[in-house]
Design a protein around this motif. Structure first.
Motif, PDB file in Angstrom:
ATOM      1  N   ASP B 207       8.388  39.369 -54.176  1.00  0.00           N
ATOM      2  CA  ASP B 207       8.159  39.722 -52.782  1.00  0.00           C
ATOM      3  C   ASP B 207       7.563  38.504 -52.071  1.00  0.00           C
ATOM      4  O   ASP B 207       7.099  37.558 -52.702  1.00  0.00           O
ATOM      5  N   TRP B 208       7.565  38.542 -50.740  1.00  0.00           N
ATOM      6  CA  TRP B 208       6.830  37.530 -49.985  1.00  0.00           C
ATOM      7  C   TRP B 208       5.345  37.862 -50.109  1.00  0.00           C
ATOM      8  O   TRP B 208       4.926  38.978 -49.822  1.00  0.00           O
ATOM      9  N   THR B 209       4.586  36.914 -50.589  1.00  0.00           N
ATOM     10  CA  THR B 209       3.182  37.160 -50.914  1.00  0.00           C
ATOM     11  C   THR B 209       2.305  36.160 -50.164  1.00  0.00           C
ATOM     12  O   THR B 209       2.609  34.965 -50.135  1.00  0.00           O
ATOM     13  N   PRO B 210       1.218  36.622 -49.585  1.00  0.00           N
ATOM     14  CA  PRO B 210       0.368  35.684 -48.831  1.00  0.00           C
ATOM     15  C   PRO B 210      -0.677  34.984 -49.706  1.00  0.00           C
ATOM     16  O   PRO B 210      -1.138  35.525 -50.706  1.00  0.00           O
ATOM     17  N   GLY B 211      -1.017  33.802 -49.288  1.00  0.00           N
ATOM     18  CA  GLY B 211      -2.127  33.062 -49.886  1.00  0.00           C
ATOM     19  C   GLY B 211      -2.848  32.320 -48.776  1.00  0.00           C
ATOM     20  O   GLY B 211      -2.346  32.224 -47.651  1.00  0.00           O
ATOM     21  N   TYR B 212      -4.020  31.811 -49.090  1.00  0.00           N
ATOM     22  CA  TYR B 212      -4.853  31.236 -48.036  1.00  0.00           C
ATOM     23  C   TYR B 212      -5.304  29.836 -48.422  1.00  0.00           C
ATOM     24  O   TYR B 212      -5.568  29.556 -49.597  1.00  0.00           O
ATOM     25  N   ALA B 213      -5.409  29.005 -47.423  1.00  0.00           N
ATOM     26  CA  ALA B 213      -5.854  27.633 -47.663  1.00  0.00           C
ATOM     27  C   ALA B 213      -6.675  27.175 -46.464  1.00  0.00           C
ATOM     28  O   ALA B 213      -6.695  27.823 -45.406  1.00  0.00           O
ATOM     29  N   TRP B 214      -7.355  26.077 -46.630  1.00  0.00           N
ATOM     30  CA  TRP B 214      -8.097  25.503 -45.512  1.00  0.00           C
ATOM     31  C   TRP B 214      -7.799  24.015 -45.462  1.00  0.00           C
ATOM     32  O   TRP B 214      -7.267  23.431 -46.417  1.00  0.00           O
ATOM     33  N   ASN B 215      -8.119  23.434 -44.339  1.00  0.00           N
ATOM     34  CA  ASN B 215      -7.888  22.002 -44.219  1.00  0.00           C
ATOM     35  C   ASN B 215      -8.999  21.366 -43.397  1.00  0.00           C
ATOM     36  O   ASN B 215      -9.703  22.041 -42.628  1.00  0.00           O
ATOM     37  N   ALA B 216      -9.178  20.095 -43.578  1.00  0.00           N
ATOM     38  CA  ALA B 216     -10.170  19.337 -42.813  1.00  0.00           C
ATOM     39  C   ALA B 216      -9.615  17.943 -42.584  1.00  0.00           C
ATOM     40  O   ALA B 216      -8.812  17.449 -43.384  1.00  0.00           O
ATOM     41  N   ALA B 217     -10.015  17.345 -41.473  1.00  0.00           N
ATOM     42  CA  ALA B 217      -9.442  16.042 -41.140  1.00  0.00           C
ATOM     43  C   ALA B 217     -10.423  15.225 -40.308  1.00  0.00           C
ATOM     44  O   ALA B 217     -11.406  15.762 -39.750  1.00  0.00           O
ATOM     45  N   LEU B 218     -10.125  13.967 -40.271  1.00  0.00           N
ATOM     46  CA  LEU B 218     -10.994  13.042 -39.538  1.00  0.00           C
ATOM     47  C   LEU B 218     -10.109  11.983 -38.899  1.00  0.00           C
ATOM     48  O   LEU B 218      -9.116  11.547 -39.488  1.00  0.00           O
ATOM     49  N   SER B 219     -10.471  11.599 -37.681  1.00  0.00           N
ATOM     50  CA  SER B 219      -9.759  10.514 -37.003  1.00  0.00           C
ATOM     51  C   SER B 219     -10.810   9.567 -36.425  1.00  0.00           C
ATOM     52  O   SER B 219     -11.646   9.967 -35.604  1.00  0.00           O
ATOM     53  N   TRP B 220     -10.743   8.327 -36.888  1.00  0.00           N
ATOM     54  CA  TRP B 220     -11.793   7.358 -36.523  1.00  0.00           C
ATOM     55  C   TRP B 220     -11.136   6.135 -35.909  1.00  0.00           C
ATOM     56  O   TRP B 220     -10.152   5.615 -36.452  1.00  0.00           O
ATOM     57  N   ARG B 221     -11.682   5.707 -34.780  1.00  0.00           N
ATOM     58  CA  ARG B 221     -11.179   4.516 -34.112  1.00  0.00           C
ATOM     59  C   ARG B 221     -12.297   3.482 -34.142  1.00  0.00           C
ATOM     60  O   ARG B 221     -13.275   3.598 -33.380  1.00  0.00           O
ATOM     61  N   PRO B 222     -12.215   2.515 -35.013  1.00  0.00           N
ATOM     62  CA  PRO B 222     -13.310   1.547 -35.167  1.00  0.00           C
ATOM     63  C   PRO B 222     -13.634   0.811 -33.875  1.00  0.00           C
ATOM     64  O   PRO B 222     -14.745   0.304 -33.711  1.00  0.00           O
ATOM     65  N   GLY B 223     -12.695   0.728 -32.948  1.00  0.00           N
ATOM     66  CA  GLY B 223     -13.026   0.099 -31.668  1.00  0.00           C
ATOM     67  C   GLY B 223     -12.367  -1.241 -31.522  1.00  0.00           C
ATOM     68  O   GLY B 223     -11.205  -1.403 -31.904  1.00  0.00           O
ATOM     69  N   THR B 224     -13.136  -2.201 -31.003  1.00  0.00           N
ATOM     70  CA  THR B 224     -12.543  -3.506 -30.719  1.00  0.00           C
ATOM     71  C   THR B 224     -11.961  -4.081 -32.002  1.00  0.00           C
ATOM     72  O   THR B 224     -12.486  -3.876 -33.084  1.00  0.00           O
ATOM     73  N   ARG B 225     -10.878  -4.777 -31.818  1.00  0.00           N
ATOM     74  CA  ARG B 225     -10.175  -5.279 -32.984  1.00  0.00           C
ATOM     75  C   ARG B 225     -11.077  -6.215 -33.786  1.00  0.00           C
ATOM     76  O   ARG B 225     -11.647  -7.155 -33.260  1.00  0.00           O
ATOM     77  N   MET B 226     -11.160  -5.908 -35.064  1.00  0.00           N
ATOM     78  CA  MET B 226     -11.970  -6.736 -35.953  1.00  0.00           C
ATOM     79  C   MET B 226     -11.066  -7.353 -37.012  1.00  0.00           C
ATOM     80  O   MET B 226     -10.012  -6.825 -37.331  1.00  0.00           O
ATOM     81  N   MET B 227     -11.509  -8.448 -37.501  1.00  0.00           N
ATOM     82  CA  MET B 227     -10.721  -9.160 -38.501  1.00  0.00           C
ATOM     83  C   MET B 227     -11.501  -9.235 -39.809  1.00  0.00           C
ATOM     84  O   MET B 227     -12.730  -9.316 -39.817  1.00  0.00           O
ATOM     85  N   TRP B 228     -10.759  -9.168 -40.890  1.00  0.00           N
ATOM     86  CA  TRP B 228     -11.352  -9.407 -42.207  1.00  0.00           C
ATOM     87  C   TRP B 228     -10.644 -10.644 -42.745  1.00  0.00           C
ATOM     88  O   TRP B 228      -9.532 -10.573 -43.240  1.00  0.00           O
ATOM     89  N   GLY B 229     -11.313 -11.777 -42.554  1.00  0.00           N
ATOM     90  CA  GLY B 229     -10.606 -13.025 -42.783  1.00  0.00           C
ATOM     91  C   GLY B 229      -9.516 -13.135 -41.745  1.00  0.00           C
ATOM     92  O   GLY B 229      -9.783 -12.993 -40.544  1.00  0.00           O
ATOM     93  N   TRP B 230      -8.296 -13.299 -42.190  1.00  0.00           N
ATOM     94  CA  TRP B 230      -7.186 -13.361 -41.235  1.00  0.00           C
ATOM     95  C   TRP B 230      -6.445 -12.025 -41.147  1.00  0.00           C
ATOM     96  O   TRP B 230      -5.437 -11.903 -40.476  1.00  0.00           O
ATOM     97  N   ILE B 231      -7.007 -11.010 -41.836  1.00  0.00           N
ATOM     98  CA  ILE B 231      -6.357  -9.692 -41.812  1.00  0.00           C
ATOM     99  C   ILE B 231      -7.017  -8.824 -40.739  1.00  0.00           C
ATOM    100  O   ILE B 231      -8.233  -8.616 -40.768  1.00  0.00           O
ATOM    101  N   PRO B 232      -6.234  -8.314 -39.814  1.00  0.00           N
ATOM    102  CA  PRO B 232      -6.826  -7.440 -38.796  1.00  0.00           C
ATOM    103  C   PRO B 232      -7.174  -6.084 -39.397  1.00  0.00           C
ATOM    104  O   PRO B 232      -6.395  -5.512 -40.161  1.00  0.00           O
ATOM    105  N   LEU B 233      -8.349  -5.572 -39.081  1.00  0.00           N
ATOM    106  CA  LEU B 233      -8.722  -4.245 -39.539  1.00  0.00           C
ATOM    107  C   LEU B 233      -8.015  -3.204 -38.681  1.00  0.00           C
ATOM    108  O   LEU B 233      -7.689  -3.457 -37.522  1.00  0.00           O
ATOM    109  N   PRO B 234      -7.766  -2.035 -39.257  1.00  0.00           N
ATOM    110  CA  PRO B 234      -6.984  -1.048 -38.506  1.00  0.00           C
ATOM    111  C   PRO B 234      -7.711  -0.537 -37.274  1.00  0.00           C
ATOM    112  O   PRO B 234      -8.944  -0.443 -37.241  1.00  0.00           O
ATOM    113  N   GLY B 235      -6.914  -0.188 -36.286  1.00  0.00           N
ATOM    114  CA  GLY B 235      -7.478   0.370 -35.071  1.00  0.00           C
ATOM    115  C   GLY B 235      -7.721   1.856 -35.177  1.00  0.00           C
ATOM    116  O   GLY B 235      -8.491   2.431 -34.403  1.00  0.00           O
TER     117      GLY B 235
END
Lengths: 459, 440
Positions: B207-235
């Motif tokens: 049969d079609w049977t129900p189940g339950y789940a939860w989720n959580a998430a995060l979205s972070w914007r570090p801000g002004t562009r930063m570099m790690w050496g010559w590698i740009p850090l993500p925005g």
């Protein structure tokens, strides 16, 4: 510009086409025999290697012997076999009644078959003889001994000299690979008579093994050998099918008022104990009321028969201590084999392990569990002693595995389901029959002629 | 107008038709957004359409107004098999029927002016569809002739801005699942040397049977562009977790005897086959955690790299419990391993079109012993292309399309398959999808 876009498109199309095409058939890798040479395969052994099943030897099972399957798998020279036609010698057993329980098993007919390849001017590639002992490989003394009464020496050995000598000298071309399988009869002979008297000692077995291996080292110095080890005979259905407990009409064990189990009467009318075994040959007597105390009823035949209070004879019972003796001797024999091959380039085929697996966990094949259960297990034939065609296919794969490991070959295993058969040995359905155990109203015809008489004077 | 009717019909059909066909390792389906799939599913950080309900609920804070979204994918798997010794043997080939699956997606989002956002979703995050050709002759029919797992998940998620550059999301899922599994039963034939005959078709339908789940998430914007050496850090950095779902599924098992031509045997078999009866099983849908890093250059370019972890080790087995004959219960052992996916995508936003491309690799979850005709899992690599375009006033209506070519590495059983079905599987999957969204 156009060509710049076409190239990636063509590449993508080609990649997709390659990805979604159906996989092609895989062919078996070319045979690499490693340090062995499989061009001419010969075998020496007992009823197992001969392909004896369901109480007889017949062509349709001789050609399914594991030795024959192996020879076919490695593309060896076709094997000349001592084929027997008709219903076999003796006529094979079949299921006469499958349902309702109990399953009834009896010979197909009263007419023995006859040999169809007797005049062969050379030796047979499979010189295995039902009932043969290791001594018979190199010594003719006992073949026609009065009282041995084994027809297979006449049919297969044909008074052409010792079996090993025939294999080494009377085959052209000479064998390049020899399978040896001896040791089971030295123990089974006494065991099927419910006694330990007449067991060939492991010291004698070691001496005979040494002599046999030395013969092949001298006679066929370039041939490779594989030795099949000795199975624990106490695990086969012959010793494990009939219950040592009194059974009711539904096949359920009877118990005393205090809940303790009630056992069949054995020698001297004394009740058996929990680890004593009732031999398959006791079925007709149990069905007639023997082994059942007065006041109880035997239903083994499907009909109620009052117990007569007479215990089963010693020849129909393997006591717990006797079973232990055989188990110890099996270990001793296999130690002899392991010691004998230690300094030689010989593969050891683990028949003992194979039958132990059948008796414990079983084998899953196409999700069907095959076990050593009589009739319903699917590994043993209807005499309760010898493997059926599927059992031979499994043993062939054990041989292949041993050879690959020892000699560095790459023989691919066979598919047991392709070599299992639907005829003649009348195995039953996989799940256990409800109720009473299957039985052979006439015992196991033919088995008694296989085994040497007690106290056979070994040279 | 006609185009709209077709899209509407497709969306409705997608919601009704059972989704099936595993496209991520195991039986996961990651095709939940045409825009994100255009970037090979690398969207945990940069997702900017209502499919954020699935990929990262915290990213709902970046989606203005009220939006409705519908779409789906067309999945076309091709799977074939070549046998080796011992069973089914060299030279044997088998093939699955050509199938098409349509997992649907539908989302609704609303951004409140109070620093909260809300999302609703309907999709099919797991599925499996197996149907081998010639089921009466298929050499693996003792394992499976047909298997389907269908799921429908509805989500309610909320997002909130904790700090100017940090949003969080959380929510719950109601997951319905259904499974059916058919195979054949064999027994050694009376009169045989172990040879088998086919005696029954066994069909488990739940049969079609129900189940339950939860989720959580995060979205972070570090801000002004930063570099790690010559590698740009993500925005942008995105993190999402969806919990596992354990479903105790009830159903029925139908056992249909197959006549062998031997009346006595048929009578014995008939007496031994379990009756049709109620049955149950346990379905385990694994938890998933995804980390995404996104880089943007100006208003035109976004690059993203995602790592997705799936807790496949939760898929230990598939037990089948029979109500009336528990002695015939079965346990199909699977013992899957946890697995990772690595997804890389790029998006270029132009004046008329938005172009997307991506690549991903996906680790097999099934150990070699469990590679079987039920699920011939294997490592895979996917390449995607996508395009998006807007319509109408202020481009409130948007259409996204993607195409995925999924190359599955051939998988050998290496002689260790639990059911003794040895050989090599070859699969390829083509997936294409679209979505239509409207914002107010």
């Amino acid at each position: 510009m156009k060509s710049r876009t076409r190239i990636p498109l063509l590449l993508a199309t080609a990649a997709a086409a390659a990805g979604c095409s159906k996989i092609g058939p895989i062919t078996a890798p070319a045979l690499n025999s490693g340090r062995a040479n499989f061009s001419v395969v010969a075998a020496l052994g007992t009823s197992i290697t001969a392909g004896y099943q369901s109480g007889g030897l017949v062509d349709r099972h001789q050609t399914h012997s594991y030795a024959v399957l192996f020879a076919q798998r490695v593309g060896a020279h076709p094997l000349d076999l001592p084929l027997i036609g008709g219903d076999g010698i003796p006529p094979l057993l079949e299921i006469k009644r499958l349902a309702p329980p109990p399953v009834v098993i009896a010979p197909i007919s009263a007419t023995p078959g006859s040999p169809t390849n007797f005049p062969l001017p050379t030796a047979y590639h499979n010189m295995s003889i039902p009932g043969a002992l290791l001594v018979d490989a190199t010594d003719t003394t006992l073949y026609q001994l009065p009282g041995r009464n084994n027809p297979f020496f006449g049919l297969i050995q044909r008074q052409r000299g010792p079996l090993a000598l025939q294999v080494a000298r009377q085959l052209d071309p000479q064998p390049t690979f020899v399978i040896l399988e001896y040791g089971a009869n030295e123990l089974l002979g006494p065991a099927v008579k419910g006694t330990t008297l007449g067991i060939v000692s492991n010291v004698t077995y070691a001496a005979l093994m040494s002599r046999t291996l030395a013969f092949f080292a001298d006679s066929l110095p370039n041939a490779r050998l594989a030795i099949v080890n000795v199975p624990d005979i106490t695990t086969i259905p012959f010793f494990n099918t009939l219950s040592n407990r009194l059974l009711d009409a539904q096949g359920q064990p009877l118990v005393n008022p205090n809940g303790s189990p009630r056992f069949v009467l054995g020698p001297s009318n004394v009740a058996l104990t929990a680890n004593d075994r009732v031999l398959l040959t006791a079925a007709p007597l149990l069905a007639a009321g023997f082994g059942y105390p007065v006041g109880t009823t035997s239903y083994l035949s499907g009909l109620p028969v009052p117990g007569n209070g007479l215990g089963l004879g010693d020849s129909l019972v393997l006591s717990s201590s006797e079973a232990q003796t055989f188990q110890i001797e099996v270990r001793n024999y296999n130690t002899v084999i392991d010691t004998s091959v230690a300094r030689r380039d010989i593969a050891v085929v683990d028949l003992r392990g194979l039958l132990r697996t059948a008796a414990t966990t079983g084998f899953l094949i196409q999700r069907v569990r095959y076990t050593s259960a009589f009739v319903t297990g699917g590994v043993f034939s209807l005499d309760g002693v010898h493997p059926n065609d599927l059992g031979h296919a499994l043993l062939c794969n054990e041989l292949i595995a041993a050879v690959n490991t020892k000699f560095g070959s790459n023989v691919t295993p066979i598919d047991p389901t392709q070599f299992a058969t639907l005829t003649a040995s009348r195995a039953g359905v996989a799940r256990a029959e409800p109720g009473l155990p299957p039985w052979l109203p006439a015992g196991v015809p033919g088995l008694e002629t296989l085994f040497a008489p007690r106290g056979l004077p070994l040279p | 107008m006609r185009f709209r009717r077709i899209l509407l019909a497709a969306a409705v059909a997608g919601c009704v038709l059972p989704p099936a066909g595993a496209r991520a390792a195991g039986y996961g389906i990651y095709e939940q957004s045409a825009a994100v799939l255009g970037m090979a599913g690398a969207g945990t950080a940069s997702v900017h359409d209502p499919s954020a309900v699935f990929f990262n609920p915290a990213a709902l804070m970046g989606i203005e107004g009220t939006r409705i979204y519908g779409g789906g994918s067309l999945l076309q798997p091709f799977t074939s098999f070549a046998g080796v010794a011992p069973h089914p043997g060299f030279g044997v080939t088998e093939e699955m029927k050509a199938q098409q699956f349509y997992p649907p997606t539908a989302y609704f989002t609303h951004h409140f002016p109070t620093g909260w956002a809300l999302g609703l979703g309907l999709n099919s995050p797991f599925g499996l569809g197996v149907d081998w050709k010639n089921p009466d002759q298929f050499t693996g029919r003792y394992i499976v002739a047909r298997a389907n797992l269908r799921t429908i998940s509805s989500s309610l998620v909320a997002a909130h801005t904790l700090r100017p550059n940090l949003d969080i999301g959380f929510g719950g899922n109601l997951v319905y699942a259904n499974v059916d599994l058919a195979n054949r039963e064999f027994v050694p034939k009376p009169g045989g040397g172990g040879g088998q005959v086919e005696v029954a078709n066994v069909d488990l339908t739940s049969d079609w049977t129900p189940g339950y789940a939860w989720n959580a998430a995060l979205s972070w914007r570090p801000g002004t562009r930063m570099m790690w050496g010559w590698i740009p850090l993500p925005g942008k950095v995105g993190l999402t977790y969806r919990s596992r779902v354990i479903l105790h599924v009830d159903g029925n098992v139908d056992i249909t005897q197959i006549p062998t031509g031997d009346g006595t045997l048929d009578a014995v078999v008939a007496g031994q086959l379990p009756p049709d009866q109620a049955a149950s099983t346990v379905l385990r849908l694994p938890s998933i955690a995804a980390l995404g890093l996104a880089w943007s250059w100006g208003s035109a370019w976004t690059l993203e790299s995602d790592a997705v972890f799936t807790e496949w080790s939760t898929f230990k087995d598939l037990p089948i419990y029979l109500e009336r004959t528990p002695s015939a219960n079965q346990r199909i052992v699977e013992s899957y391993d946890d697995s990772f996916q690595f997804r890389f995508g790029a998006e270029r936003r132009g004046t008329a079109f938005t172009w997307r491309a991506g690549y991903y690799m996906d680790q097999a979850a099934a150990p070699t012993e469990s590679v079987s005709p039920i699920l011939p899992d294997a490592d895979r690599q996917g390449a995607t292309l996508g395009v998006g375009l807007g319509f109408g006033k202020d481009r409130r209506l948007s259409l996204d399309l993607y195409e995925l070519a999924l190359f599955v590495k051939n998988r050998k059983t290496e002689g260790v398959n639990r059911d003794g079905f040895e050989g090599e599987y070859k699969s390829y999957v083509n997936s294409t999808g679209l979505s239509l969204a409207y914002r107010w």
